[in-house]
Design an enzyme around this catalytic site. Structure first.
Site, mmCIF file in Angstrom:
data_model
loop_
_atom_site.group_PDB
_atom_site.id
_atom_site.type_symbol
_atom_site.label_atom_id
_atom_site.label_comp_id
_atom_site.label_asym_id
_atom_site.label_seq_id
_atom_site.Cartn_x
_atom_site.Cartn_y
_atom_site.Cartn_z
ATOM 1 N N GLY A 156 0.760 -1.253 0.000
ATOM 2 C CA GLY A 156 0.000 0.000 0.000
ATOM 3 C C GLY A 156 0.781 1.288 0.000
ATOM 4 N N ARG B 135 3.279 -1.526 -5.908
ATOM 5 C CA ARG B 135 3.550 -0.251 -6.568
ATOM 6 C C ARG B 135 4.893 0.367 -6.180
ATOM 7 N NH1 ARG B 135 -0.807 3.034 -8.083
ATOM 8 N NH2 ARG B 135 -2.048 1.906 -6.558
ATOM 9 N N CYS C 261 -10.339 4.818 -29.986
ATOM 10 C CA CYS C 261 -11.593 5.445 -30.400
ATOM 11 C C CYS C 261 -12.465 5.650 -29.178
ATOM 12 C CB CYS C 261 -12.287 4.563 -31.407
ATOM 13 S SG CYS C 261 -11.372 4.559 -32.926
HETATM 14 N N1 LLP Z 1 -1.578 -7.123 -1.152
HETATM 15 C C1 LLP Z 1 -2.875 -7.213 -1.506
HETATM 16 C C2 LLP Z 1 -3.721 -8.215 -0.886
HETATM 17 C C3 LLP Z 1 -3.381 -6.343 -2.475
HETATM 18 O O1 LLP Z 1 -4.655 -6.420 -2.806
HETATM 19 C C4 LLP Z 1 -2.523 -5.392 -3.073
HETATM 20 C C5 LLP Z 1 -3.029 -4.491 -4.103
HETATM 21 C C6 LLP Z 1 -1.182 -5.345 -2.680
HETATM 22 C C7 LLP Z 1 -0.746 -6.227 -1.706
HETATM 23 C C8 LLP Z 1 -0.197 -4.378 -3.271
HETATM 24 O O2 LLP Z 1 -0.543 -3.069 -3.028
HETATM 25 P P1 LLP Z 1 0.455 -1.879 -3.484
HETATM 26 O O3 LLP Z 1 1.703 -1.985 -2.663
HETATM 27 O O4 LLP Z 1 0.728 -2.061 -4.917
HETATM 28 O O5 LLP Z 1 -0.307 -0.658 -3.187
HETATM 29 N N2 LLP Z 1 -4.979 -1.256 -9.955
HETATM 30 C C9 LLP Z 1 -4.878 -0.252 -8.905
HETATM 31 C C10 LLP Z 1 -4.233 -0.812 -7.680
HETATM 32 C C11 LLP Z 1 -4.959 -2.007 -7.133
HETATM 33 C C12 LLP Z 1 -4.258 -2.575 -5.940
HETATM 34 C C13 LLP Z 1 -4.805 -3.928 -5.647
HETATM 35 N N3 LLP Z 1 -4.223 -4.567 -4.538
HETATM 36 C C14 LLP Z 1 -4.082 0.949 -9.423
HETATM 37 O O6 LLP Z 1 -3.694 0.946 -10.582
HETATM 38 O O7 LLP Z 1 -3.885 1.907 -8.689
#
Ligand code: LLP
Length: 465
Positions: free
Chosen positions: A275, A320, A388
């Site tokens: 996150g 991310r 498009c």
């Molecule tokens: N763990 C779980 C259970 C998750 O659902 C996620 C992300 C992560 C870890 C990793 O989170 P991060 O460190 O990447 O924030 N498509 C969206 C983001 C969806 C995130 C889904 N879950 C976007 O493009 O912003």
């Protein structure tokens, strides 16, 4: 109008170069806009990983995802080292591969000692094919199919059980002598300020067990000889800049750990999810990887000491913040349209199919012109994709030098949730991706061809001419 710094220095694309602190090791990639190796050479040209970006486009085509290995490795190391430094117990960082799941990325993360979080049979298959050790793979998902669970069990990975249906299915498919390694995903009921679609920790979420059902869940799991429940998991959302929600989460999770003991469950792992946010624009100010890790470790250690609990093995699963900044997407500029007194559209050869984030979440990106890095920023334009669809706008109000067809537009921070969410909308082939390091570029994803696009098409006999 030429925009200038208060110092009188003209703005140019170079302003986005990494603000190196003492050393690269001290630069948290998620606090930069461009990869750590980005520099300008020959006055005007952008270089990443020792490779000239315009040359990469000539060699590999356009659009092109360019992944800087050093930035990705540095982020992996910073997570790993921060846990070692601030946590007195055992720790394991997992790469949340939904951000970008492919063989090369999984292999790089694994070579840095990271495990992999996967959310589908396809991601699991890729991680296994990349040579990731099954004991470091964790399978997530709120509706895993029977086939996915069978594959997970056969491969020996840990299943993060999300709901009752899944727990019962696991018990049903387990062989009598089997001990399936599981964790339980719980919804912590923690609010954080991020886009509604990427928020998962609040009670009204499709993910995880309701904490009010804890008693029932722990009781059930403790009575299943085929389930070896080793830990609890939670994830509260993505692109988060505040530290407090994760600290609140860590404290709540230690309470779950304490409660699990009452059911005779020997829970030794605690996974706080991912996150941590990244800097997409100058105004984004996320904490560094080290600051984020430190904040979580402190809370867990304090809470465990207060409860007199041994320190659990601490897992986290960033996506991310590990990979977004390591990658840029290079496009070639084509047509433009000037609507006097309203706006100028400058179109590129990709768009919502290779980066669906602006149209999905109204995400904001910054861009530079790879062949005009020192030119003054003289125009504000709207970067339009080639789909498009009127909403296919990659960047509104991009401040750029004067552009011409053939210029290479580089959009920054595209390593996470770009390729992994890419589509073939309008039957655009998905771009190639290269990994760059020390002046060498290697293809990691081949550009799709028109033949690839019809590979799964079937034309029934009666429709053939
Ligand atoms: N763990 C779980 C259970 C998750 O659902 C996620 C992300 C992560 C870890 C990793 O989170 P991060 O460190 O990447 O924030 N498509 C969206 C983001 C969806 C995130 C889904 N879950 C976007 O493009 O912003």
């Amino acid at each position: 109008m030429v925009s200038t710094h208060p110092t009188g220095v003209q703005h140019s694309g170079s302003q986005y170069l990494p603000q190196r602190h003492d050393t690269k090791a001290n630069t948290s990639p998620n606090q930069e806009l461009l990869p750590l190796t980005a520099r300008v050479h020959n006055h005007d040209l952008l270089e990443i990983g020792g490779c000239d970006v315009t040359t990469l486009v000539e060699q590999f085509g356009s659009p092109l995802y360019i992944l800087d290995e050093e930035t990705l490795r540095s982020a992996c190391q910073q997570y790993r080292d921060a846990f070692k430094q601030y946590y007195k117990g055992e720790s394991q960082v997992l790469y949340a591969s939904k951000a970008w799941n492919c063989l090369a990325v999984c292999a790089i993360a694994a070579s840095e000692g990271l495990g992999i979080d996967v959310v589908s049979g396809g991601e699991l298959y890729t991680a296994l094919e990349a040579g990731v050790s099954p004991d470091k793979i964790y399978l997530h998902g709120n509706n895993k199919s029977r086939e996915e669970l069978i594959l997970a069990i056969a491969s020996g990975v840990t299943v993060v059980a999300d709901n009752w249906y899944e727990l019962r299915t696991l018990v049903e498919i387990a062989q009598p002598d089997q001990s399936i390694r599981i964790m339980l995903r719980l919804t912590p009921g923690i609010e954080c300020h991020t886009h509604e679609y990427i928020r998962t920790g609040h009670l009204d979420s499709k993910f995880g067990f309701d904490p009010n059902d804890l008693d029932e869940v722990f009781t059930f799991v403790s009575q299943q000889p085929t389930l070896n429940c080793v830990g609890v998991h939670a994830h509260i959302g993505s692109q988060i800049f505040e530290r407090q929600p994760h600290q609140d989460l860590a404290a709540v999770m230690v309470q779950w750990l304490r409660d699990a003991g009452k059911y005779g469950l020997n829970i030794t792992e605690l996974n706080v999810g991912g996150g941590l946010g990244i800097k997409y624009t100058e105004s984004d100010d996320p904490p560094s990887i080290e600051e984020w890790v430190k904040a979580i470790c402190e809370v867990i250690q304090e809470a465990c000491a207060a409860e007199n609990l041994p320190l659990p093995k601490l897992l986290s699963e960033p996506g991310r913040s590990l990979i977004a900044t390591a990658c840029v997407t290079a496009y070639t500029i084509g047509s433009s349209k000037v609507i006097p007194e309203i706006r100028t559209y400058v179109a590129i050869d990709g768009g919502m199919s290779d980066n669906p984030r602006p149209i999905t979440y109204q995400s904001v990106y910054r861009a530079v012109i790879a062949n005009k890095m020192s030119s003054p920023l003289t125009q504000t334009v709207t970067i339009a994709g080639k789909h498009c669809e009127s909403g296919d706008i990659l960047i509104k109000n991009a401040l750029l030098p004067k552009t011409e067809p053939g210029d290479i537009l580089v959009v920054m921070g595209t390593g996470a949730y770009n390729y992994s969410m890419a589509s073939n909308y309008n039957r655009l082939p998905r771009p190639a991706a290269v990994v760059v390091a020390n002046g060498e570029a290697n293809l990691i994803l081949q550009r799709e061809t028109y033949e690839d696009l019809i590979r799964q098409d079937r034309l029934p006999e009666r429709l053939k001419k």
